[in-house]
Write a protein that holds these residues in place. Structure first.
Motif, mmCIF file in Angstrom:
data_model
loop_
_atom_site.group_PDB
_atom_site.id
_atom_site.type_symbol
_atom_site.label_atom_id
_atom_site.label_comp_id
_atom_site.label_asym_id
_atom_site.label_seq_id
_atom_site.Cartn_x
_atom_site.Cartn_y
_atom_site.Cartn_z
ATOM 1 N N ILE B 42 0.843 -1.198 0.000
ATOM 2 C CA ILE B 42 0.000 0.000 0.000
ATOM 3 C C ILE B 42 0.874 1.243 0.000
ATOM 4 N N MET B 46 0.692 3.983 -2.995
ATOM 5 C CA MET B 46 0.356 5.389 -2.761
ATOM 6 C C MET B 46 1.491 6.307 -3.162
ATOM 7 N N PHE B 308 -6.827 -1.507 6.065
ATOM 8 C CA PHE B 308 -6.446 -0.684 4.908
ATOM 9 C C PHE B 308 -6.493 0.796 5.261
ATOM 10 N N TRP B 312 -3.661 3.449 4.989
ATOM 11 C CA TRP B 312 -3.948 4.611 4.156
ATOM 12 C C TRP B 312 -3.595 5.880 4.936
ATOM 13 N N ILE B 313 -4.041 5.946 6.179
ATOM 14 C CA ILE B 313 -3.759 7.117 7.008
ATOM 15 C C ILE B 313 -2.262 7.250 7.227
ATOM 16 N N TRP B 315 0.169 6.655 5.311
ATOM 17 C CA TRP B 315 0.901 7.272 4.214
ATOM 18 C C TRP B 315 0.296 8.596 3.795
#
Lengths: 177, 354, 164
Positions: B42, B46, B308, B312-313, B315
């Motif tokens: 991930i 990103m 996830f 996500w947070i 990065w």
């Protein structure tokens, strides 16, 4: 005062509004941006299998050229050594003997030609200085070594092999020849 | 609790539970292992990269390669370290991380050959409190590890990590009280069942969005994840409490964190996202066993989504400064939680909720 | 089987409690105390007081002992820095400890083991019964103790504020 660049912005220390103080909209905005990147096309190349093409102006390891008959172009005039800002190039000249016409193009040739690759800054001035079309910078990369001595490249490495010519048409095109 | 109930039951109960423990252990460690791969993938995606893809197709074997690497690395115990505690600390950390699995209801009951097979190890009537007790024990692994390394920077890292965890435990606990008030039980199964109305969409996140945000943030802080990863700061502060650790002991610390992430994702899904409930679970006319299996799938889907979002947070958001972190925990979240409790109490008294 | 678990837990708690007193390293003392708290939580579980057990772990093992660890680790106490206590203090501590033991024994003598058969005792440890009892029968003491805690909190805030 006049701005130094067109892109400079005035910093304003204005008080944040309540919504901004919550930080949640900003966080969600950031999350949106990262999610967009998640689905973007990836820029990675799988290196050993796929290699990125060098720019035509790329300046890497030097090559000492031979002409079509396989004779060395270099006459050990020393202009490249003079032009070199890093003083990386040294050479010793010698006179061509009878029977060596197939090896060297002119009466004088470089018996020893050394470039210290640690000193070299790959500026390409040697290439510009050369009147005999002898030295070119290629898109080859200088290998790593364990000792400093290993980085002093002699003629054995620099001169192109007769049966394994190095293509320098890209450099020539750039110079407008 | 567990010990108590086993004493009064038959052996088939014990074997059931032992099988479930084995499966859970494998699943937990497997998911934690693949979380490390997911994290890297991930992160790469990103940042417009591909990420690890050499070990097997799409990097499937990467966690195994990492594990083998960790095991084969040299093991260093600092000269004047307290040897016993130095070894004990990662074990405590890992054990504590795995202990919360015992109370999570993974799905509705399965009925095999007329025998009920519960997909939950132990339905404690103090389930949430148990999970809090376990979380508060996680500090010990960090504290002991930092102290036993005999390195003042490790000790400082340990203090940083544990103060953060202790501070956010409070807000975490307070943010849950409205949920407990609404479902009037501390058992995770009861809380899940309380969310099964409205065709399985009576999720707490809709009724308590503020609680959800606070709990989610506190979970990030408890797991030492960005934006609260001051405890580790892999990039600039040479780790933290695990500076002196190497080889498999370091791997246990790092791995334990992924186990923690999985557990907190599971707890978040159960408390706020309806647990194993999914829309129209009772109206589809499927046999109960199929509903159980689907409900387990629904829970895992929610857990993976939360994991996830965690990554996500990570990065997206930069790290907090330490004083901001403490201010957020003590001066913003705790008052907000108390106000939230008061409002919820008012709404319950006025019979608007329930 | 329950008796064996009880004896095991009792052994662990007694030994770890003794080790708290006897170990020279303060960090070891704290860790033994944590073990002791855990075994006591186990006793609560055997008495079917789940709420009490979990809260015991949260508050004592999870919060108070962590603070103890903090202080001891940061102060870096060890054998050398231990202050030499005058003999009078040693005498006083021995006497007060013996008095405490005496009080405890006196209290234990009158315990009636048959109270175990009391009907509500098996469920009193559950959350619901505990809440009922606290908020109905013992509402006043509960509220008073909460006021006490509030006072302590205000005191902490006052102390931590810098004088200006």
């Amino acid at each position: 005062m006049q701005a130094l660049t067109k892109r400079s912005k005035l910093v304003s220390n204005k008080k944040l509004s309540f919504i901004e103080k919550l930080y949640l909209p900003a966080i969600l905005g950031g999350l949106k941006i990262t999610l967009q990147h998640f689905f973007k096309k990836k820029v990675t190349l799988k290196y050993p299998e796929v290699k990125r093409e060098f720019a035509p102006v790329y300046r890497g390891m030097h090559v000492l050229k031979r002409d079509e008959a396989g004779r060395e172009n270099c006459t050990a005039c020393g202009l490249c050594a003079v032009a070199c800002p890093a003083e990386a190039i040294t050479m010793e000249a010698a006179e061509r003997m009878d029977g060596e016409e197939g090896l060297y193009r002119e009466e004088k040739y470089a018996a020893k030609y050394e470039i210290n690759m640690l000193r070299c800054i790959y500026c390409g001035l040697c290439e510009e200085a050369c009147p005999k079309d002898a030295i070119y910078l290629t898109d080859r990369i200088v290998d790593s070594e364990y000792t400093r001595e290993g980085f002093i490249y002699g003629k054995d490495i620099l001169v192109e092999k007769v049966d394994d010519r190095i293509d320098i048409t890209k450099r020539k095109k750039k110079k407008g020849e | 609790m567990i010990a108590y109930s086993i004493l009064d039951r038959d052996w088939s109960f014990l074997t059931d539970k032992l099988i479930l423990v084995g499966i859970l252990f494998a699943v937990a460690l497997g998911i934690a292992a693949y979380s490390t791969l997911a994290e890297r993938k991930i992160a790469a995606f990103m940042q417009d990269r591909i990420g690890p893809d050499r070990a097997g197709f799409f990097g499937i074997l990467q966690p195994i390669a990492d594990g083998v690497k960790s095991i084969l690395k040299e093991e260093i115990i600092p000269g004047r370290a307290h040897k016993f505690l130095f070894i004990l600390a990662p074990c405590i950390f890992m054990t504590v991380a795995l202990m919360t699995y015992a109370i999570i209801p993974w799905g509705k009951d399965l009925i095999i050959n007329g025998r009920k097979f519960s997909l939950q190890l132990a339905d404690l009537n103090v389930g949430i409190l148990y999970s809090f007790a376990i979380v508060s024990l996680g500090v010990y692994g960090i504290m002991i590890g930092g102290w036993a390394s005999n390195n003042k920077f490790s000790l400082l890292g340990a203090v940083r990590a544990s103060t953060q965890m202790i501070s956010y435990e409070l807000a975490m606990g307070l943010s849950l009280i409205p949920i407990v008030m609404m479902s009037s039980s501390l058992s995770l199964r009861d809380i899940t069942e309380a969310q099964s109305y409205w065709h399985g969409m009576h999720w707490n996140i809709m009724l308590q969005p503020l609680s959800f945000i606070i709990f989610f943030t506190c979970a990030l802080a408890e797991c030492n994840r960005t934006p609260f990863d001051l405890a580790e700061t892999e990039s600039e502060l040479i780790g933290g409490y695990h500076t002196e650790y190497s080889s498999m002991k370091l791997a246990l610390f790092l791995f334990g964190e992924y186990v923690n992430i999985f557990v907190s994702a599971a707890v978040i899904s159960i408390l706020f996202l309806g647990g194993y409930n999914f829309p129209y679970m009772n109206e589809m006319g499927l046999s109960p066993n199929w509903v159980s299996i689907l409900s387990m799938g629904a829970l895992f889907a929610k857990i993976f989504f939360i994991i996830f979002v965690f990554m996500w947070i990570r990065w997206t958001i930069p790290r907090f400064r330490y004083d901001q972190l403490m201010k957020l925990g003590w001066q913003i979240f705790i008052p907000l939680c108390i106000v939230n409790i008061l409002i919820t109490g008012l709404l319950i008294t006025l019979k608007i909720y329930h | 089987m329950r008796e064996y678990i009880f004896y095991f837990l009792a052994l662990v708690s007694v030994i770890s409690a003794l080790m708290v007193v006897f170990s020279r390293n303060p960090i070891h003392s704290v860790l033994y105390l944590v073990v002791c708290f855990f075994s006591i939580a186990g006793h609560y579980l055997l008495l079917n007081a789940q709420f009490l057990a979990v809260v015991h772990v949260i508050i004592y093992a999870g919060a108070i002992m962590v603070l103890f660890l903090f202080v001891i680790m940061l102060l870096n106490l060890n054998k050398e820095s231990e202050p030499h206590k005058p003999i009078i203090i040693k005498f006083a501590s021995v006497i007060s400890a013996s008095l405490l033991v005496l009080v405890l024994i006196a209290a234990m003598v009158n315990i009636n083991p048959a109270a175990d058969s009391h009907p509500t005792l098996h469920t009193i440890g559950m959350v619901r019964e505990l809440g009922d009892t606290l908020f109905k029968e013992y509402l006043l003491p509960f509220e008073i103790s909460s006021v006490l805690f509030l006072t302590a909190m205000v005191g902490v805030v006052l102390i931590s504020k810098k004088e200006s």
